[in-house]
Motif scaffolding. Sequence first.
Motif, PDB file in Angstrom:
ATOM      1  N   HIS A   1      67.182  53.055  31.505  1.00 25.68           N
ATOM      2  CA  HIS A   1      67.935  53.488  30.332  1.00 25.68           C
ATOM      3  C   HIS A   1      69.403  53.504  30.722  1.00 25.68           C
ATOM      4  O   HIS A   1      69.754  53.807  31.863  1.00 25.68           O
ATOM      5  CB  HIS A   1      67.494  54.885  29.897  1.00 25.68           C
ATOM      6  N   LYS A   2      70.279  53.212  29.790  1.00 24.74           N
ATOM      7  CA  LYS A   2      71.708  53.190  30.064  1.00 24.74           C
ATOM      8  C   LYS A   2      72.363  54.530  29.766  1.00 24.74           C
ATOM      9  O   LYS A   2      73.545  54.706  29.986  1.00 24.74           O
ATOM     10  CB  LYS A   2      72.367  52.086  29.256  1.00 24.74           C
ATOM     11  N   ASP A   3      71.589  55.471  29.236  1.00 30.05           N
ATOM     12  CA  ASP A   3      72.110  56.797  28.936  1.00 30.05           C
ATOM     13  C   ASP A   3      71.035  57.819  29.310  1.00 30.05           C
ATOM     14  O   ASP A   3      69.957  57.462  29.777  1.00 30.05           O
ATOM     15  CB  ASP A   3      72.477  56.895  27.451  1.00 30.05           C
TER      16      ASP A   3
ATOM     17  N   VAL B   1      67.980  60.180  29.445  1.00 25.42           N
ATOM     18  CA  VAL B   1      66.652  60.194  28.843  1.00 25.42           C
ATOM     19  C   VAL B   1      66.424  61.582  28.269  1.00 25.42           C
ATOM     20  O   VAL B   1      66.564  62.590  28.967  1.00 25.42           O
ATOM     21  CB  VAL B   1      65.561  59.833  29.870  1.00 25.42           C
TER      22      VAL B   1
ATOM     23  N   THR C   1      59.637  56.481  26.598  1.00 28.94           N
ATOM     24  CA  THR C   1      60.834  57.246  26.933  1.00 28.94           C
ATOM     25  C   THR C   1      61.900  56.942  25.885  1.00 28.94           C
ATOM     26  O   THR C   1      61.961  55.832  25.362  1.00 28.94           O
ATOM     27  CB  THR C   1      61.364  56.886  28.338  1.00 28.94           C
TER      28      THR C   1
ATOM     29  N   SER D   1      66.181  57.649  24.938  1.00 33.18           N
ATOM     30  CA  SER D   1      67.463  58.084  25.487  1.00 33.18           C
ATOM     31  C   SER D   1      68.453  58.409  24.372  1.00 33.18           C
ATOM     32  O   SER D   1      68.237  58.062  23.213  1.00 33.18           O
ATOM     33  CB  SER D   1      68.043  57.013  26.413  1.00 33.18           C
TER      34      SER D   1
ATOM     35  N   HIS E   1      67.668  54.165  22.321  1.00 32.60           N
ATOM     36  CA  HIS E   1      66.697  53.194  22.819  1.00 32.60           C
ATOM     37  C   HIS E   1      65.370  53.885  23.141  1.00 32.60           C
ATOM     38  O   HIS E   1      65.341  54.947  23.760  1.00 32.60           O
ATOM     39  CB  HIS E   1      67.222  52.505  24.076  1.00 32.60           C
TER      40      HIS E   1
ATOM     41  N   LYS F   1      61.683  53.026  25.039  1.00 32.86           N
ATOM     42  CA  LYS F   1      61.055  52.052  25.941  1.00 32.86           C
ATOM     43  C   LYS F   1      59.594  52.430  26.111  1.00 32.86           C
ATOM     44  O   LYS F   1      59.258  53.592  26.318  1.00 32.86           O
ATOM     45  CB  LYS F   1      61.769  52.025  27.289  1.00 32.86           C
TER      46      LYS F   1
ATOM     47  N   GLN G   1      61.092  47.231  24.594  1.00 34.02           N
ATOM     48  CA  GLN G   1      62.228  48.092  24.271  1.00 34.02           C
ATOM     49  C   GLN G   1      62.534  47.994  22.789  1.00 34.02           C
ATOM     50  O   GLN G   1      62.463  46.919  22.213  1.00 34.02           O
ATOM     51  CB  GLN G   1      63.457  47.669  25.060  1.00 34.02           C
TER      52      GLN G   1
ATOM     53  N   ARG H   1      65.391  49.430  19.721  1.00 32.73           N
ATOM     54  CA  ARG H   1      66.625  50.133  19.382  1.00 32.73           C
ATOM     55  C   ARG H   1      66.318  50.898  18.110  1.00 32.73           C
ATOM     56  O   ARG H   1      66.227  50.320  17.028  1.00 32.73           O
ATOM     57  CB  ARG H   1      67.766  49.138  19.164  1.00 32.73           C
TER      58      ARG H   1
END
Length: 89
Positions: free
Chosen positions: A41-43, A45, A59, A61, A65, A67, A81, A83
């Motif tokens: 994740h880019k942010d 969770v 998960t 975030s 997102h 996943k 994934q 969005r």
Amino acid sequence: EGAAAEEEGGSERKRTRIIEWETTWEDAMPCAEMYEKSYMHKDVVTHVAVAEATHFFVTASVDGHLKLWKKVIGDVEFVKQFRAHLKPI
């Protein structure tokens, strides 16, 4: 001669600068598909949901997102994934 633009009949014409090895550099750059292979994740969770019967878990975030993952023997496989939305949860 070193000017970036040249006057010709009242209109400006930009010169194109040719860079040595430009095509080699462009060919070696990673494509967008390679960036999509990141499973992190880019942010932060914020949520985790587990379905023990199927060994799947999800998960989510802050950046929206979701996943989907599957637990396999000795590992976890990334499945898909999504969005979910554009605003933070």
